[in-house]
Write a protein that holds these residues in place. Structure first.
Motif, PDB file in Angstrom:
ATOM      1  N   GLY A  53      46.239  31.286 -26.064  1.00 49.35           N
ATOM      2  CA  GLY A  53      46.711  31.720 -27.376  1.00 49.35           C
ATOM      3  C   GLY A  53      45.890  31.171 -28.525  1.00 49.35           C
ATOM      4  O   GLY A  53      46.303  31.272 -29.681  1.00 49.35           O
ATOM      5  N   VAL A  55      43.748  31.745 -31.008  1.00 54.01           N
ATOM      6  CA  VAL A  55      43.254  32.956 -31.663  1.00 54.01           C
ATOM      7  C   VAL A  55      41.818  32.802 -32.146  1.00 54.01           C
ATOM      8  O   VAL A  55      40.999  33.709 -31.977  1.00 54.01           O
ATOM      9  CB  VAL A  55      44.207  33.344 -32.822  1.00 54.01           C
ATOM     10  CG1 VAL A  55      43.641  34.486 -33.641  1.00 54.01           C
ATOM     11  CG2 VAL A  55      45.577  33.704 -32.265  1.00 54.01           C
ATOM     12  N   GLN A  91      56.478  29.104 -24.942  1.00 55.91           N
ATOM     13  CA  GLN A  91      55.270  29.021 -25.780  1.00 55.91           C
ATOM     14  C   GLN A  91      54.056  29.556 -25.022  1.00 55.91           C
ATOM     15  O   GLN A  91      53.287  30.365 -25.548  1.00 55.91           O
ATOM     16  CB  GLN A  91      55.039  27.580 -26.229  1.00 55.91           C
ATOM     17  CG  GLN A  91      53.792  27.360 -27.039  1.00 55.91           C
ATOM     18  CD  GLN A  91      53.816  28.060 -28.391  1.00 55.91           C
ATOM     19  OE1 GLN A  91      54.853  28.253 -28.984  1.00 55.91           O
ATOM     20  NE2 GLN A  91      52.656  28.454 -28.876  1.00 55.91           N
ATOM     21  N   ASN A  92      53.861  29.098 -23.811  1.00 58.80           N
ATOM     22  CA  ASN A  92      52.695  29.510 -23.031  1.00 58.80           C
ATOM     23  C   ASN A  92      52.805  30.962 -22.564  1.00 58.80           C
ATOM     24  O   ASN A  92      51.883  31.755 -22.765  1.00 58.80           O
ATOM     25  CB  ASN A  92      52.514  28.595 -21.818  1.00 58.80           C
ATOM     26  CG  ASN A  92      51.229  28.880 -21.069  1.00 58.80           C
ATOM     27  OD1 ASN A  92      50.165  28.424 -21.449  1.00 58.80           O
ATOM     28  ND2 ASN A  92      51.312  29.681 -20.015  1.00 58.80           N
ATOM     29  N   GLN A  96      51.841  32.591 -26.533  1.00 62.11           N
ATOM     30  CA  GLN A  96      50.389  32.593 -26.402  1.00 62.11           C
ATOM     31  C   GLN A  96      49.869  33.885 -25.767  1.00 62.11           C
ATOM     32  O   GLN A  96      48.800  34.371 -26.142  1.00 62.11           O
ATOM     33  CB  GLN A  96      49.921  31.372 -25.606  1.00 62.11           C
ATOM     34  CG  GLN A  96      50.100  30.091 -26.403  1.00 62.11           C
ATOM     35  CD  GLN A  96      49.356  28.928 -25.802  1.00 62.11           C
ATOM     36  OE1 GLN A  96      48.200  29.061 -25.418  1.00 62.11           O
ATOM     37  NE2 GLN A  96      50.011  27.784 -25.711  1.00 62.11           N
ATOM     38  N   THR A  97      50.627  34.456 -24.844  1.00 60.38           N
ATOM     39  CA  THR A  97      50.211  35.746 -24.271  1.00 60.38           C
ATOM     40  C   THR A  97      50.228  36.826 -25.340  1.00 60.38           C
ATOM     41  O   THR A  97      49.326  37.669 -25.388  1.00 60.38           O
ATOM     42  CB  THR A  97      51.105  36.131 -23.072  1.00 60.38           C
ATOM     43  OG1 THR A  97      50.941  35.142 -22.046  1.00 60.38           O
ATOM     44  CG2 THR A  97      50.736  37.501 -22.523  1.00 60.38           C
ATOM     45  N   GLU A  98      51.219  36.802 -26.213  1.00 58.56           N
ATOM     46  CA  GLU A  98      51.261  37.768 -27.314  1.00 58.56           C
ATOM     47  C   GLU A  98      50.055  37.608 -28.230  1.00 58.56           C
ATOM     48  O   GLU A  98      49.445  38.599 -28.659  1.00 58.56           O
ATOM     49  CB  GLU A  98      52.554  37.622 -28.112  1.00 58.56           C
ATOM     50  CG  GLU A  98      52.661  38.637 -29.231  1.00 58.56           C
ATOM     51  CD  GLU A  98      53.951  38.521 -30.023  1.00 58.56           C
ATOM     52  OE1 GLU A  98      54.380  39.538 -30.581  1.00 58.56           O
ATOM     53  OE2 GLU A  98      54.526  37.412 -30.089  1.00 58.56           O
ATOM     54  N   ALA A  99      49.682  36.359 -28.526  1.00 56.62           N
ATOM     55  CA  ALA A  99      48.495  36.110 -29.367  1.00 56.62           C
ATOM     56  C   ALA A  99      47.240  36.661 -28.690  1.00 56.62           C
ATOM     57  O   ALA A  99      46.400  37.295 -29.335  1.00 56.62           O
ATOM     58  CB  ALA A  99      48.352  34.614 -29.648  1.00 56.62           C
ATOM     59  N   LEU A 100      47.106  36.432 -27.390  1.00 56.74           N
ATOM     60  CA  LEU A 100      45.974  36.974 -26.635  1.00 56.74           C
ATOM     61  C   LEU A 100      45.953  38.500 -26.717  1.00 56.74           C
ATOM     62  O   LEU A 100      44.913  39.099 -27.015  1.00 56.74           O
ATOM     63  CB  LEU A 100      46.055  36.534 -25.167  1.00 56.74           C
ATOM     64  CG  LEU A 100      45.083  37.207 -24.202  1.00 56.74           C
ATOM     65  CD1 LEU A 100      43.651  36.815 -24.501  1.00 56.74           C
ATOM     66  CD2 LEU A 100      45.460  36.872 -22.755  1.00 56.74           C
TER      67      LEU A 100
END
Length: 136
Positions: A53, A55, A91-92, A96-100
């Protein structure tokens, strides 16, 4: 031949997938934070050390490298630990997957494979698991 970004490619399953891809003539780049993975498992030089994640790191990588597909093996998957640390897992695995995914969309990368766990099937006994197996 495809150019593939393998997120979590220094872990057990991710590194095995990298070996398979390389054996079949694909070009592989790994993004991994090495929290549970091992740098010595990587079979190529293409490597970025970062969280899935992060960015800024991902945007920089996608600015400098072009990928046909992204494979995600960086989810946390230990059930007992997830009960003890639900925020860390959320969170992970979610944030973070959404951010990826947002970074991939910005870079117009639409081919994405998310490695899941067969734990969703419960204990199937000695039956083979496939996409039609009931989830428990």
């Amino acid at each position: 031949m495809a150019r593939v970004l393998v997120v979590g490619g220094a872990g057990y399953i991710g590194s095995t997938q990298c070996a398979y891809l390389l054996d079949h003539g694909h070009d592989v780049w790994v993004l991994d934070n090495l929290s549970t993975g091992h740098r010595e498992l990587l079979l190529k030089e293409g490597f970025t050390k970062a969280n899935l994640g992060d960015v800024n790191a991902i945007r920089e990588l996608l600015k400098n490298q072009r990928f046909d597909c992204v494979m995600h093996f960086a989810a946390k998957a230990i059930v007992s630990e997830s009960v003890q640390k639900p925020q860390e897992y959320h969170q992970n695995n979610v944030v973070q997957t959404e951010a990826l995914l947002n970074c991939l969309l910005e870079a117009d990368i639409r081919n994405f494979i998310f490695s899941s766990t067969c734990a969703i099937f419960g204990d199937p006994g000695d039956k083979q698991i496939n996409e039609m197996t009931p989830k428990h």
